[in-house]
Design a protein around this motif. Structure first.
Motif, short mmCIF file in Angstrom:
data_model
loop_
_atom_site.label_atom_id
_atom_site.label_comp_id
_atom_site.label_asym_id
_atom_site.label_seq_id
_atom_site.Cartn_x
_atom_site.Cartn_y
_atom_site.Cartn_z
N ARG A 1 0.82 -1.23 0.00
CA ARG A 1 0.00 0.00 0.00
C ARG A 1 0.85 1.27 0.00
O ARG A 1 0.50 2.25 -0.65
CB ARG A 1 -0.92 0.00 1.22
N SER A 2 1.96 1.23 0.73
CA SER A 2 2.74 2.47 0.87
C SER A 2 3.33 2.91 -0.47
O SER A 2 3.69 4.07 -0.64
CB SER A 2 3.84 2.31 1.91
N HIS A 3 3.44 1.97 -1.42
CA HIS A 3 3.94 2.36 -2.73
C HIS A 3 2.83 2.54 -3.76
O HIS A 3 3.10 2.62 -4.97
CB HIS A 3 4.95 1.31 -3.24
N GLY A 4 1.60 2.57 -3.27
CA GLY A 4 0.47 2.81 -4.17
C GLY A 4 0.21 1.64 -5.10
O GLY A 4 -0.34 1.80 -6.19
N ARG A 5 0.59 0.44 -4.68
CA ARG A 5 0.26 -0.75 -5.48
C ARG A 5 -1.07 -1.31 -4.95
O ARG A 5 -1.48 -1.02 -3.82
CB ARG A 5 1.35 -1.82 -5.35
N GLN A 6 -1.68 -2.15 -5.78
CA GLN A 6 -3.00 -2.66 -5.41
C GLN A 6 -2.86 -3.99 -4.69
O GLN A 6 -2.24 -4.92 -5.23
CB GLN A 6 -3.81 -2.84 -6.70
N LEU A 7 -3.45 -4.06 -3.51
CA LEU A 7 -3.34 -5.26 -2.70
C LEU A 7 -4.47 -6.22 -3.04
O LEU A 7 -5.64 -5.84 -2.97
CB LEU A 7 -3.44 -4.86 -1.24
N LEU A 8 -4.14 -7.43 -3.42
CA LEU A 8 -5.17 -8.46 -3.64
C LEU A 8 -5.02 -9.46 -2.50
O LEU A 8 -3.98 -10.10 -2.35
CB LEU A 8 -4.99 -9.15 -4.98
N GLU A 9 -6.06 -9.60 -1.71
CA GLU A 9 -5.96 -10.43 -0.52
C GLU A 9 -6.61 -11.78 -0.76
O GLU A 9 -7.77 -11.85 -1.15
CB GLU A 9 -6.68 -9.69 0.63
N ASN A 10 -5.84 -12.82 -0.54
CA ASN A 10 -6.39 -14.17 -0.63
C ASN A 10 -6.43 -14.76 0.78
O ASN A 10 -5.45 -15.39 1.21
CB ASN A 10 -5.50 -15.03 -1.55
N PRO A 11 -7.53 -14.55 1.50
CA PRO A 11 -7.56 -15.01 2.90
C PRO A 11 -7.35 -16.52 2.98
O PRO A 11 -7.89 -17.28 2.17
CB PRO A 11 -8.96 -14.62 3.37
N LEU A 12 -6.56 -16.93 3.96
CA LEU A 12 -6.40 -18.36 4.21
C LEU A 12 -7.72 -18.88 4.77
O LEU A 12 -8.48 -18.13 5.39
CB LEU A 12 -5.28 -18.59 5.23
N LYS A 13 -7.98 -20.17 4.55
CA LYS A 13 -9.21 -20.76 5.09
C LYS A 13 -8.87 -21.44 6.41
O LYS A 13 -7.92 -22.21 6.48
CB LYS A 13 -9.76 -21.81 4.12
N ASN A 14 -9.67 -21.12 7.42
CA ASN A 14 -9.46 -21.75 8.72
C ASN A 14 -10.29 -23.03 8.77
O ASN A 14 -11.50 -23.00 8.89
CB ASN A 14 -9.91 -20.76 9.82
#
Ligand SMILES: Cc1ncc(COP(=O)(O)O)c(C=O)c1O
Length: 394
Positions: free
Chosen positions: A129-142
């Motif tokens: 985020r600090s470099h203005g890139r786009q974060l794609l989050e792949n949440p782990l499955k519990n």
């Protein structure tokens, strides 16, 4: 030699972030510090001796790294993890997080998509985020308390044109040591979609029982060519204050690009203490590491037994790797602010909040178990008393 991990070492004059920055971070001083990921143990004697000898020389000018330095890293990787990594593809960097940050800044463009798998070490969010890139989050499955990768969702994200995936292996904070088939599936998916993997393997030496760390780049030549690996002796040997890590590149071109960044910042050199300590660690630290891992594993068992017996509301995982325990505190029925306040003001513990690692991890806390058992006893007893007081109120 037999090491003693039971003795509590006074870190009052150690200028330790974990102790000296408690007030700054948590707003009160009287907490048991189980947050910052360093150990409360003295490191291996050969490392201390190497630093002592270097200090005795009394000259601390600019350093020149001998060939034996990266050779020691390579031999360690080969001996401990079965990976013959080419020393000529390695570079020194002051830290893994700085490396991640530099790579995101210089290897990607603003708006580029980067995948992370949460809950995960929170600087992973920051460096994207600090470099203005786009974060794609792949949440782990519990899955019943054990976390697994969500490949279907990962495939969707990868298909959106992601450039890099930040892999945490072993995974902080959930303590997974990824199996070969899990890594293979992830790697094939990344290859198919042109996603380069940056593997943060800083916890790779801290694995327990039958679990075996598999360096991602060691799995196949195809994977190696698609991977940049970050390792360090800092977690393994409690050397974070020496600020030395190693980046292993897939080819000379990538290496040259990173080397140019280091050159611009003039941070190519080790400091004179890390120069000798890292090599001593990788050449002579194994005996200490075996013993510290056995001690930490017993700490996990101790925490598990204590919780089961006295505070069943708290469900710790048993980490496969890392020295960080992921506490499921959801049965306390507190929201994130209430849980934070409870740990701080009632149990008097300085822990990492679950939500630092994922917006979805409310009700979880991370506890650093790399400390003498008596510190854990104190911490868990305080927790038990705080929970008992709460039960009495209800
Ligand atoms: C997964 C992971 N990466 C990196 C770091 C920090 O590395 P460094 O101090 O080399 O920046 C940590 C420290 O806790 C960590 O858990």
């Amino acid at each position: 030699m037999k090491y003693d991990f039971d003795t509590v070492i006074d870190r009052t004059n150690n200028f330790a972030a974990k102790y000296d920055e408690i007030g700054l971070k948590f707003g009160r001083e009287d907490l048991v510090p189980l947050w910052v990921a360093d150990m409360d143990f003295r490191t291996a004697e050969p490392i201390i001796e190497a630093i002592r000898q270097r200090a005795e020389q009394g000259i601390f000018g600019y350093t020149s790294r001998p060939k034996s330095y990266f050779a020691a890293v390579s031999e360690w990787l080969s001996r401990r993890h079965g990976w013959s990594a080419d020393p000529s593809l390695m570079l020194h960097s002051p830290g893994v997080v700085p490396s991640l940050s530099m790579m995101i800044q210089h290897f990607t463009e603003p708006g580029d998509k980067i995948i992370i798998q949460s809950p995960v070490y929170y600087p992973f969010f920051d460096v994207v985020r600090s470099h203005g890139r786009q974060l794609l989050e792949n949440p782990l499955k519990n899955v019943n308390g054990r976390y697994e990768m969500d490949y279907d969702h990962l495939a969707e994200l990868a298909a959106q044109g992601a450039k890099y995936l930040l892999l945490c292996s072993p995974h902080n904070p959930v303590g997974r040591v990824w199996h070969k088939d899990e890594l293979v599936r992830l790697g094939q998916l990344c290859l198919r979609h042109g996603v380069t993997v940056i593997a943060d393997e800083i916890h790779s030496d801290l694995v327990y029982s039958a679990h075996k760390h598999i360096p991602f780049a060691s799995i196949s030549e195809e994977f190696r060519q698609n991977t940049i690996t970050c390792i360090a002796p800092s977690k393994t040997f409690n050397l974070a204050g020496l600020q030395a890590s190693i980046v292993i590149f897939p080819n000379r071109e990538y290496k040259a690009r990173f080397d140019a960044i280091l050159g611009n910042l003039d941070i190519r050199r080790n400091n004179c203490f890390s120069l000798v300590a890292v090599e001593a660690a990788y050449r002579q630290g194994e005996e200490w590491l075996e013993q510290v891992n056995a001690y930490i594993k017993d700490n996990f068992a101790y925490i598990g037994d204590f919780c089961r017996t006295h505070i069943p509301e708290i469900k710790p995982n048993e980490p496969e790797g890392t020295y960080l325990v992921w506490l499921d505190c959801r049965e306390l029925g507190l929201n994130r602010t209430e849980l934070h306040d409870f740990m701080l003001n009632e149990a008097k513990l300085a822990l990492d909040d679950g939500f630092w690692f994922s917006e979805q991890a409310d009700g979880y806390m991370r506890l650093n178990a790399a400390c003498p058992r008596s510190i854990l006893t104190k911490a868990l007893t305080q927790l038990k008393q705080a929970i008992a007081a709460r039960r009495d109120k209800d």
